[in-house]
Design a protein around this motif. Structure first.
Motif, PDB file in Angstrom:
ATOM      1  N   TYR A   1      77.880 -14.833 -68.267  1.00 38.57           N
ATOM      2  CA  TYR A   1      76.558 -15.287 -68.682  1.00 38.57           C
ATOM      3  C   TYR A   1      75.545 -14.147 -68.679  1.00 38.57           C
ATOM      4  O   TYR A   1      75.596 -13.241 -67.837  1.00 38.57           O
TER       5      TYR A   1
ATOM      6  N   LYS B   1      78.420 -24.186 -67.030  1.00 41.03           N
ATOM      7  CA  LYS B   1      78.447 -23.928 -65.592  1.00 41.03           C
ATOM      8  C   LYS B   1      78.702 -25.197 -64.788  1.00 41.03           C
ATOM      9  O   LYS B   1      79.259 -25.137 -63.690  1.00 41.03           O
TER      10      LYS B   1
ATOM     11  N   ALA C   1      74.293 -23.134 -71.442  1.00 45.45           N
ATOM     12  CA  ALA C   1      74.835 -22.414 -70.283  1.00 45.45           C
ATOM     13  C   ALA C   1      75.014 -23.354 -69.100  1.00 45.45           C
ATOM     14  O   ALA C   1      76.047 -23.320 -68.404  1.00 45.45           O
ATOM     15  N   ASP C   2      74.038 -24.212 -68.862  1.00 46.96           N
ATOM     16  CA  ASP C   2      74.130 -25.166 -67.748  1.00 46.96           C
ATOM     17  C   ASP C   2      75.304 -26.118 -67.942  1.00 46.96           C
ATOM     18  O   ASP C   2      75.975 -26.515 -66.982  1.00 46.96           O
TER      19      ASP C   2
END
Length: 292
Positions: free
Chosen positions: A192, A210, A206-207
């Motif tokens: 990232y 993740k 991205a969250d």
């Protein structure tokens, strides 16, 4: 006839599934990995049909040595699979210089260099298959993965040009373009960029990765079998999209591109020089280029 494969990134994900599928088919594999101890179980099971080869694909001098070692050991390379790579997510401006370089060096430059190392051997034997593992992200852009997709667009374009160059030599080249598959692409293999607060769309992507809730549609073992079968096809495609998700995404993008092309067609055509336009379209080179 028993084929010899050279597969990069063989220790995990699609590369491992493919290595197993090839060995199960009865062929031989030079399986490359940065840590070849991860191939110990396969070496024990398949014996001398597997040649573990230590390789970091960004060590371009070592690339040529690894290819030469494979030819010295097995006598030839029939199938090259450029599979090694990793993902990265973030806003384009947020990536560090090192992150941009490592993406391009691993996911694009290494593909080109490994291909260039293998081509002289295939050219001399007048045969060969090259499978470049690109991505549906090499055919369409998605927010949050701009640098990864820049590399994959490069792979797809390199493949398309190369396929035209080497077809007359008996070498077939295919860009394999999967959607999401159940590998560790969005897990351990994902890196990232630093977060910039204003990029809400990118940050939500991205969250999502993740958070560990991403469940891909594609089955890597099925993709591996398709790739094994592809090397026996007498007229393989230059682009092969894998997965229903990828087909849907590509269809939507094709529609958007067609609509945009028609909307802006008058502007596109307005830039032609009035002189020699007919001569250009009537030249033998142009005819062959436009109708290829």
């Amino acid at each position: 006839m028993q084929k010899v494969w050279f597969i990069t990134g063989s220790s995990r994900g699609l590369g491992r599934s493919l290595t197993v599928a090839v060995l199960e088919s009865g062929d031989k594999v030079a399986a490359t990995a940065r840590n070849i101890s991860q191939l110990d179980d396969l070496a024990a099971k398949y014996g001398d049909r597997l040649l573990p080869v230590q390789l970091d694909v960004t060590d371009y001098a070592r690339v040529h040595d690894a290819v030469a070692e494979t030819v010295a050991h097995f006598g030839k390379i029939d199938v090259l699979v450029n599979n090694a790579g990793f993902g990265i997510t973030g806003a384009a401006e947020a990536y560090t210089d090192e992150q941009v370089r490592s993406q391009l060096e691993t996911n694009l430059y290494a593909v080109i260099e490994v291909t260039r190392a293998v081509l002289p051997y295939m050219r001399k034997q007048k045969s060969g298959r090259i499978l470049q593992v690109s991505s549906i992200g090499g055919r369409m852009g998605t927010a949050g993965v701009s640098i990864y997709q820049a590399a994959k667009f490069g792979v797809s374009g390199f493949t398309e040009s190369l396929a035209q160059e080497v077809k007359e030599l008996g070498i077939w080249v295919t860009s394999v373009e999967p959607g999401g598959f159940r590998t560790d692409w969005a897990g351990d293999s994902m890196t990232y960029a630093p977060t910039i607060e204003e990029y809400s769309l990118v940050n939500s992507r991205a969250d999502f990765f993740k958070g560990g809730t991403f469940v891909a549609v594609g089955d890597p073992d099925k993709a591996a079998q398709v790739m094994v079968n592809l090397t026996a096809h007498p007229n393989p495609p230059v682009h092969l999209v894998l997965g229903s998700e990828a087909i849907k995404m590509l269809g939507n993008m094709d529609d958007l591109r067609a609509k945009e092309k028609e909307e802006w067609l008058p502007v596109s055509l307005s830039t032609d020089h009035v002189d020699n336009a007919g001569d250009f379209f009537n030249s033998e080179f142009t005819k062959s280029y436009l109708n290829r």
